[in-house]
Structure formats: C-alpha cells, structure tokens
Design a protein around this motif. Structure first.
Motif, PDB file in Angstrom:
ATOM      1  N   TYR A  90      -2.840  -3.186  10.041  1.00 19.32           N
ATOM      2  CA  TYR A  90      -1.459  -2.704  10.105  1.00 19.32           C
ATOM      3  C   TYR A  90      -1.388  -1.225  10.472  1.00 19.32           C
ATOM      4  N   CYS A  91      -1.198  -0.359   9.506  1.00 17.96           N
ATOM      5  CA  CYS A  91      -0.783   0.994   9.876  1.00 17.96           C
ATOM      6  C   CYS A  91      -1.965   1.912  10.177  1.00 17.96           C
TER       7      CYS A  91
ATOM      8  N   VAL B 170      -3.184   4.347   8.661  1.00 17.93           N
ATOM      9  CA  VAL B 170      -4.056   4.855   7.598  1.00 17.93           C
ATOM     10  C   VAL B 170      -5.464   4.304   7.799  1.00 17.93           C
TER      11      VAL B 170
ATOM     12  N   CYS C 201      -2.266  -1.403   0.161  1.00 16.02           N
ATOM     13  CA  CYS C 201      -0.831  -1.488  -0.134  1.00 16.02           C
ATOM     14  C   CYS C 201      -0.423  -2.954  -0.182  1.00 16.02           C
TER      15      CYS C 201
ATOM     16  N   VAL D 196      -0.888   3.820   1.266  1.00 14.59           N
ATOM     17  CA  VAL D 196      -2.131   4.235   0.610  1.00 14.59           C
ATOM     18  C   VAL D 196      -2.314   5.747   0.720  1.00 14.59           C
TER      19      VAL D 196
HETATM   20  S1  SF4 Z   1      -1.755   1.637   3.961  1.00 17.69           S
HETATM   21 FE1  SF4 Z   1      -3.747   0.674   4.299  1.00 17.69          FE
HETATM   22  S2  SF4 Z   1      -3.517  -1.388   3.479  1.00 17.69           S
HETATM   23 FE2  SF4 Z   1      -1.455  -0.575   3.812  1.00 17.69          FE
HETATM   24  S3  SF4 Z   1      -0.860  -1.228   5.866  1.00 17.69           S
HETATM   25 FE3  SF4 Z   1      -1.757   0.799   6.042  1.00 17.69          FE
HETATM   26  S4  SF4 Z   1      -3.901   0.415   6.526  1.00 17.69           S
HETATM   27 FE4  SF4 Z   1      -3.081  -1.483   5.686  1.00 17.69          FE
END
Ligand code: SF4
Length: 888
Positions: free
Chosen positions: A15-16, A18, A48, A178
C-alpha cells in the motif's frame, strides 16, 4: 507451484509509501497469515489496519486469470503477438509518439525498469507516464529545482528526532499510519516535542497536534513565504549555510516579502496570532522536520509549495541533519522506485535528465538501444487528451485505474472508448478501466510478485512471493519483456528473472557516475540470484544494510546542480485564478483510513470495509443548514464536469465553505461516486500534477423518498436503486440504498436477493409508518435481509451484518432480524472504530462508561487502538464526548 513450506517470507506491504516489512506465509490449504516484520527498519513490526488485513485480500475472487482478447479467453502467445503487432504497426505508420504506456506506483521497480526501457530506448518515445503523476510529481519537480536532483534528504528517524514536526497537507494518522505511530511513540518519550498540522481539514492528525492551522486551499505558498520573511526578520537565518551552499536567497526573500501580512492573512485564512505562534516555534526550534504530502502536491501550485517549504529549510540550514529537513512522503508503495528508474514522461533512467544530451547518449549506450527519446513525453493529463484527440492510437495501462483516478474522469473514459487499441494489465477481471480494454492481461498480484520497492526514505526492500501464480497470471516485467521481444528487441529483453533486471538497473545507476548523481546502487550490479533472494532492506546512498555511512543528504551542501549549490526559488504571489461563487464550495478530495485507491484490494476485506462503508461528503454544519442538508442525507455534489451522489457527513472537521469527498469509490462499489468526474484537469505548470484538491462544487439534497439497507450472503448482480453503495462484510455484503420514489418493494427484494424457492421468507409491512422489511433464511442461516423506510433505516449496521454468520436454529428467534435489533441479552457493538480488532463504538462507549477514561485504558480493556493506532483519535473523541455529557 504450491508453497508447502509454511515458514514466513519477508516481504513488503503493497500500500503506502511507508513501505512496512511484512512476514507472510500461506499454508498448504492457501490460508494466509501476515504480521509486521520486527526486523524491518521502516516499521519494526508494526502494521496499520490495511497492512494487518492483507490476508483478507489475497483470495482469487474476482481475479483475471487468463489473457482476454475482445472479452474472450486467449492464449498468452495470441495476446502477446497481438499487443506487439499492434504497437509495432502503429509506430511504423504513425511514429513512436503514437503509442503510450500509462503505468503505476504499484509496479515493482523491475516492472517499471523494463517498461521504461522499452518505451524510451526501443520504441524511442517518452510517452510513458504513471499514476505517480497524481501523487508526488510536484515533489519531484520541487526537489529538482532546489537540489538539482530528485533527492529526499532525510529519513524516518528524523521525524522521531525532531523537536518540531510540521505536517503540511498530510493526514499522516490515516494515510501513513505506521509513520504516525512512530511519531506518537516518540512524543510519548519526549512530551516536549511539538507537532503543527497545516491542513484545511481538522483531520485525525490535527486532533493530536499542538497547533492546527486550517489553511485555505492553496494558501501554503503564502504561509511559507511569510515564514521565510519572519526567519529573516528575527535572526533565525543560517547565514553561513546560505553563503556556502546556496544561491538565489536575496531574490527568494524579496519575493516572499512581496506577499505582505495582509495578503498572507487573506490567502491562508489563518488568524495572525496563530500564524505568529507557528512562525516563532519554527524560528526557535533548530530540529524541525516539515513533512508534506498530497495536500501540497495535488495542486496547480504544488511545485511552488514544495519550494516555499524547502526555501525555509535551506535558509536555516536545517536539512540533512538528524531531526531536521524537508520530507516528502509518497502515497504509493513504489513511487520512489518509479522515480529511480525514470518511469515518468519527463525523466530518464537512474535519476538522469531527459533534457541532457550527455545523459541521453549515456543511457542509450548502456542499453545498446536503437533509439532514445529526445524530448519529454506526455504527462498523464496530456496523455489522455492525446488519446482523446487521436494522437495516441495504442495505449497500454498497467496496474492502475485512470477511469476513476484521473481528473475529468468521464472524459478519460470516453477517450478509452474511442481509442483504437487499449491494453490493460491488471489483477482483477472487473475494473472500471478494464471494461474499455481490447486486450486484458492477467498480472501477478501482491504475494505472487517478486521484486523490489523503494519507500519514502530511500529504502529498497524486497517484495517476495509466498503464493503460487494463479491461473495464467504472470509478472508485469515478464509481460512487458515478452511484448518487447516480439517487437524485435530480443536480446535487450532476455531476462532470466527479476534479479537480472535489478542488477542491470544497479549497473546503470553507477554507469559514468563518479558521484555526479545522487542515485548510485552500483554495488548491486553483480548481485546474482542468490544475493537478490537474500537481499535485506538498505537505504541508498548506503550500499548495503550493513554499511555504516551517512544516509542523509545536504547537511554539508553537495547538491547536484552544476555548482553543487542549492537553488532558492523566488516565488512571487500569483493571481488567484480559481473561480469563486457564493453558492459553491471548495471541493477537496482524499483518502480514508481503511481503503486504498480504487479498492481493488481493500474492497475485498470485510474488516476494512466496515469503518467507512459508503462514499460521503464531509460538510460543515453551517453549509449543510444553508443548503437544506441533514446528516446522512443523500447529496448531489456537482461541478461543471459531472456529479456524484454521496452520503452527507455533517461535521465541524470540515471548514465552512469547503467539502471533502473521498477518492476510493468506483462503479464497482457505488451507483455514482467517482469523484474524478468532478475535478477539472488543471495542472501544476512545472510538474504537470493535477489539482485534485481544489475544485468548486455545488451541493443539493437528493430528494430521496425511501431509504434502504440490505445484508446479503451473495453479491447482488445488479442493484435497481437511485443510490446504492456496496461493501464487503463478514460472511457477505452490505448495501445502502435510496430511492426517489415508490417501487414494487416485494419485486425489488426478490430481484435483489434471487432467493431460492426453498428459502423461508419473513415479511413485515407498515404502510402508515412507511416501513417494509424482508428476510430470507436458507437452512439455519440468514441469506438476506432488506430494510426499507421513508426516513433513515434505524437498524444497527454492525449488528445486521453479524446476522449473516449467526446460527438461527429456532424459527421464533428469526423475527429479531425483521425487528432489526438484537434479542434481549445480546449486545450490539455499533459502528466499527478499530478495524484491527473489530471493536465498535458501543463497546468503547460502554468501556468509557465503566471507568476507562484514557485511550490506554480502553486499549487494555478492548485492545482497540493497540495495533496500528489509527483509531486512537476517534477513541479519544468518544472519551471526550462522554466527559462532556457527564459534565452537563
Ligand atoms: S503504514 Fe505500513 S502497513 Fe500501513 S499501508 Fe503503509 S506500508 Fe502498509
């Protein structure tokens, strides 16, 4: 290949930006487990809500498993030959610029590298752009203007070490949870740490900040111009740094002063006292990190905003030092990897310049390419304009959904419908974009893919497979390489696997480099398959995870401009060009906590679909009252481009005069909620990034006569309602409905449920009160229930969805479903607040009422808020509401 070995694989969240490390495994039966990787330096074991629910998203439901041509299943050979043939023929007849690739920050670096190489070096056009254009193109442009390269100077640890953290246009708590949790933990250790949030909305990030500055849309340049002038006027400049390592300060300061106090107050809409407080805090705090994200980037002045922020850090020498620097966080998992391979229309590979003839010659020489693009290609908005007007005649879209995510989205849809040849590579069979494909190619999904990604702090990590490739799905790099080989470029695209691609990418980064370019991972040029398989996360410019070296840039200058000095950018006040209108509101768009992009993955997860299960518009109570809109009404949000129907969420989080609509809902999940249809295709002049957060829109209450809510074990085929919204839930689906007039309710219910003849049907009608209810039971299980009411349907959603999984052995208890409430003694947990542990608002309220008066105490009792922590602000809100109630 079935993965029998159940030991967890170290991979990375898809996903994001991070880029959290994930330990994932699948047992022989295909049951998937994920947890945070305690060894990964981005998250140290945390995940997360989205990352924690990854196991719910790996099923094959809805997957595209075979190539398709014109809607019929085809062999890979047939499909690849067709794509290669049509691209070659189009290039031969109309030239290289008549074809284009539109790719994605979801691709792995290896996929991206091969696609970019094919387009720029072998087809000979730079017509490859990416959905990262919608995400962080303005940060790239701002970095390149100031630093001479697209370099992120700092690291995540800087956010923890800062004494002042400024979040600009970043709802870190929901969009990078996170990282937000790392900051929250640091604040617990060092309560003196200050956080300022600059955002038009009072987001969950703002709730826990020391100061929230509700800046007007696009008021950021003025705000940071004022800060630069304040720093100069209050002795907070680092004259030595400015002198030694920068140019252009005087012009930048003069331009900043041109704003003046009154102009800054007008443009920002912030009370002067609050502005002064922030300016003083910034001036007096040496260790300050400014984090910026889509609220900065997705603007017609996004690049200027980035440079206005960077100017303040250069002026104070607060850059590249522990706890100090400007920091761009990317939305997507591999936006940074895409930047490293040059996968945008105006970039070349390995952070080299498309406009630099030496760089072009170097890349062409390295690739042994027959051609090299010699001018920038079409950036996303222009690319789809070129599709619409026929300049681009063959388009290949990979891992993205532009029919939903682009501005002027209906225009994009029409362009695809008219385009002579559209190829879509995707993991899902049904997407709003795939509908317009002549050829659909089944791509490998997360858990099956094998490659690398780079997160927002320049850390390169592996994504490793732990699931077999299903059906005929193939990795994107393989698909692109096969097409390239069929176009006649055999030897240049004969890769044995992703390790070979990564090695070539690494070699190119070091090719004729000698420290002239920031991106150099040449130590991996001879990595080999074994080394690649064992690769541990590393943060360039370090050459390995073990290397103890400087992992920040620019504390001692050394920028990547010809004179190695940074450039201050003089940003004069520009005329405000946005249309004004007394009856219109500023439309902002963005993300919610538990969904991702167009929900192709998170939409599969029951728990992620419960937090916010419908598309909505956030609107301030004054505006709602002015427009005759009540909470939970259905609202038509319209611009000259289009209109959507969404649920009203009346809240003081939204500033008066503005509204917010999330980006996630597509035609797969709602009747009419594609927010991209509302947004004009205005772009930043430097980056080409669309201004997705500043439209003018009108709102009107949709004249709903009836409302409905349904739970079903099976996904309905079609939903005959004026408004509907579909969401996954445990054991089935939930649907919200609204109707402009009367219907044949019994007929509608039958059509919606397609109940079997054996199903037991329970029905309740109350014409006087305006209530109709239907329930079908098959065996001991509820198959479906539909509740209709002339006003809002007063049924607990969380309770109703749980009934799909409940056992109903006795006939008499089934009437509770028709009654729409639990039988005595059974509790209703209420709307989901904590997705990680499925804790509802009623449970939290009950805990608060019985003595849990802190977020920690609620966590101890219910676990709520103890995993990703994204819901802690909501828990605090429930506690505060209880306190207020008790005090009344
Ligand atoms: S914060 Fe970490 S666990 Fe959550 S979407 Fe982003 S990369 Fe994935």
């Amino acid at each position: 290949m079935a993965i029998a070995d159940a030991s967890p694989v170290k991979t990375t969240c898809p996903y994001c930006g991070v880029g959290c490390g994930v330990l994932a495994k699948a047992d022989a039966g295909g049951v998937v487990e994920v947890r945070g990787d305690p060894d990964h330096p981005a998250n140290f074991g945390r995940l997360c809500s989205k990352g924690s629910a990854l196991a719910e998203t790996t099923g094959l439901e809805g997957r595209l498993l075979h190539p398709e041509i014109g809607g019929r299943q085809a062999s890979w050979d047939e499909a690849l030959d067709l794509v290669a043939g049509r691209f070659s023929e189009t290039v031969r007849i109309h030239g290289p610029d008549s074809v284009a690739l539109y790719v994605s920050g979801q691709l792995l670096t290896e996929d991206y590298y091969v696609a970019n190489k094919l387009m720029k070096g072998f087809i000979g056009s730079a017509n490859i752009d990416t959905n990262s254009r919608l995400c962080m193109a303005s940060s790239v442009a701002g970095h390149r203007r100031a630093f001479g390269a697209d370099t992120v100077p700092g690291t995540y640890a800087d956010l923890e070490q800062a004494d002042l953290l400024v979040l600009v246009g970043s709802n870190l708590a929901w969009c990078h949870p996170v990282l937000y949790q790392r900051v929250a933990s640091a604040r617990e250790m060092r309560p003196e740490m200050r956080v300022v949030v600059i955002d038009p909305r009072r987001t969950m990030s703002a709730d826990s900040a020391d100061l929230h500055l509700p800046v007007r849309a696009d008021g950021d340049v003025a705000l940071f111009a004022g800060l630069l002038a304040h720093l100069a006027d209050h002795g907070a400049l680092d004259a030595a740094y400015i002198e030694r390592h920068t140019t252009g300060f005087d012009a930048a300061l003069a331009a900043a002063r041109a704003f003046g106090r009154r102009e800054i107050a007008n443009r920002t809409g912030i009370r002067p006292a609050d502005l002064d407080r922030f300016y003083r805090l910034f001036a007096q705090t040496p260790k300050v990190v400014t984090v910026y994200s889509q609220g900065v980037n997705q603007s017609a002045s996004g690049t200027d905003k980035v440079n206005a922020i960077i100017n303040c850090h250069l002026a104070t020498g607060r850059i590249g030092k522990p706890g100090a620097g400007p920091f761009s966080v990317t939305g997507q998992p591999n936006a940074m990897g895409g930047r490293e391979v040059g996968g945008m229309a105006n970039m070349l590979a390995a952070h080299m310049e498309l406009g630099n003839p030496l760089h072009r010659e170097r890349v062409q020489r390295f690739w042994k390419a027959p051609a090299i693009a010699d001018k920038p290609g079409l950036k996303a908005v222009d690319l789809f304009r070129a599709v619409a007007d026929g300049r681009v005649k063959a388009l290949w879209i990979m891992a993205t959904n532009p029919v939903d995510s682009m501005p002027d989205a209906d225009h994009v849809r029409a362009a695809l419908a008219d385009c002579p040849f559209v190829v879509v590579s995707d993991v899902l069979a049904a997407t709003d974009t795939g509908h317009y494909a002549d050829v659909r190619l089944p791509a490998a999904a997360w858990g099956e893919k094998d490659g690398t990604v780079t997160n927002s702090e320049r850390r390169i990590s592996r994504q490793r497979p732990f699931l077999p490739l299903p059906g005929e799905a193939r990795p994107d790099w393989w698909i692109v390489a096969e097409v390239a080989r069929r176009m006649g470029f055999r030897s240049a695209f004969s890769y044995a696997g992703p390790a070979a691609i990564f090695a070539e990418h690494a070699a190119l980064s070091a090719y004729d480099n000698n420290g002239a370019r920031d991106f150099d991972i040449g130590a991996y040029a001879a990595i080999g398959t074994a080394g690649y398989d064992a690769l541990t996360p590393f943060q360039w410019p370090a050459q390995s995870a073990q290397e103890a070296g400087d992992i920040r840039f620019f504390a001692e200058g050394g920028f990547f401009t010809p004179d190695r000095k940074a450039r201050f950018i003089a940003i004069a006040p520009a005329a405000e060009t946005w249309p004004q209108g007394a009856s219109s509101l500023v439309l902002n768009t963005g993300r919610v906590r538990d969904h991702w992009h167009t929900m192709t993955r998170t939409g599969k997860s029951p728990r992620l679909s419960q937090h916010l299960a419908e598309p909505f518009v956030e609107i301030h109570p004054h505006d709602a009252a002015r427009h005759g809109i009540g909470d939970a009404d259905i609202v038509r949000v319209a611009t000259p481009r289009g209109a959507v129907l969404v649920r009203a969420l009346v809240t003081r989080r939204q500033a008066p005069g503005s509204i917010f609509v999330p980006i996630h809902w597509t035609d797969q999940f709602a009747s009419n909620a594609r927010v991209g249809t509302l947004v004009a295709p205005a772009t930043d002049p430097h980056s080409g990034q669309p201004a997705l957060k500043h439209s003018r829109a009108t709102v009107t209450r949709f004249p709903a006569q009836w409302y409905g809510f349904a739970v079903l074990r099976h996904k309905p085929d079609g939903i005959p309602a004026d408004y509907w919204s579909l969401a996954r839930c445990e054991a089935g689906w939930r649907v919200e409905l609204a109707f402009a007039g009367d219907r044949d309710w019994a007929g509608l219910a039958r059509g919606l449920f397609a109940a079997s003849p054996e199903a037991e049907t329970l029905v309740y009608h109350d014409e006087a009160l305006g209530r109709h209810r239907f329930a079908w039971f098959e065996g001991r299980r509820l198959a479906a229930a539909l509740y209709l009411a002339r006003d809002a349907v007063a049924v607990s959603r969380s309770w109703a969805v749980e009934q799909l999984a409940a056992d109903y052995p006795h006939h008499h208890t089934r009437f509770s479903v028709i009654a729409g409430r639990p039988v005595a003694g059974v509790s209703d947990r209420g709307a989901t607040v904590c997705s990680c542990f499925g804790v509802g608002v009623n449970q939290i309220a009950a805990a608060v009422g019985t003595g849990c008066t802190t977020v920690a105490a609620v966590g101890e009792r219910l676990q709520a808020g103890t995993n990703c922590g994204s819901c802690r602000a909501e828990i605090r809100g429930i506690i505060d509401a209880h306190r207020l109630q008790a005090a009344e």
